[in-house]
Write an enzyme that holds these catalytic residues in place. Sequence first.
Site, short mmCIF file in Angstrom:
data_model
loop_
_atom_site.label_atom_id
_atom_site.label_comp_id
_atom_site.label_asym_id
_atom_site.label_seq_id
_atom_site.Cartn_x
_atom_site.Cartn_y
_atom_site.Cartn_z
N ASP A 123 -6.24 1.35 1.12
CA ASP A 123 -6.21 1.53 2.67
C ASP A 123 -7.59 1.07 3.11
O ASP A 123 -8.51 0.64 2.61
CB ASP A 123 -5.83 2.93 3.17
CG ASP A 123 -6.75 3.84 2.92
OD1 ASP A 123 -8.00 3.81 2.14
OD2 ASP A 123 -6.76 5.06 3.28
N LYS A 136 0.86 -1.12 -0.08
CA LYS A 136 0.13 0.09 0.07
C LYS A 136 0.89 1.07 0.04
O LYS A 136 0.68 2.12 -0.81
CB LYS A 136 -0.89 -0.06 1.19
CG LYS A 136 -1.79 1.42 1.31
CD LYS A 136 -2.53 1.29 2.62
CE LYS A 136 -1.30 2.13 3.62
NZ LYS A 136 -2.04 2.28 5.07
#
Length: 216
Positions: free
Chosen positions: A141, A123
């Site tokens: 997220d 991420k």
Amino acid sequence: MKPLSRAEIVELFTRLRELNPHPTTELAYHSPYQLLVAVVLSAQSTDVGVNKATRKLFEVAPTPQAMLELGEEGLKRYISSIGFYNTKAKNIIALSRILVERYGGQVPHDREALEALPGVGRKSANVILNTVFGEPVIAVDTHVFRVSNRTGLAPGKDVREVERKLERRVPDEFKRDAHHWLILHGRYVCKARKPDCPHCVIRDLCRYPHKTPAGA
């Protein structure tokens, strides 16, 4: 839940783009390195809290070399208000050393190299690749995961499944800014505990069965 159709996805992102034509991260930074540090600090922490800490930190340690000179204990004094600051300080010093020794103090434009840095996962690497280098990748997220599942945009059981579906389903014209729009929408409208459905610009497209009514 029936996923959104392509036409509905185009309409969803068209509306989000009209509200915010040039979305970006809310993390404060002045260089790729500073964004990288901020992203590492932001894990399980708020952008507001990170920005409060880095405002003073980046005045004294704006570069990898300066961060190494500050040292792990010195760094902790600036980030002690942030969750898991001990581990994050260790990772930031370690990644700063790698950047100085292997990359001339520069943040590498390479997924494998980014993910090899301490404290940087997929991420975080996606955030850097997108925000710094302009790649049309989508960082998933908690906000992106929630919005993707609630709306029917890209439902999935885990972040990798959601990311893969977003990569396939988001039209190319929206990919560059998609994760910023979804993060901001999740942060301010499609909130975890009480989504603000009455003021949601994509309410009529959304598949979420538990929409909050007006005045709730």
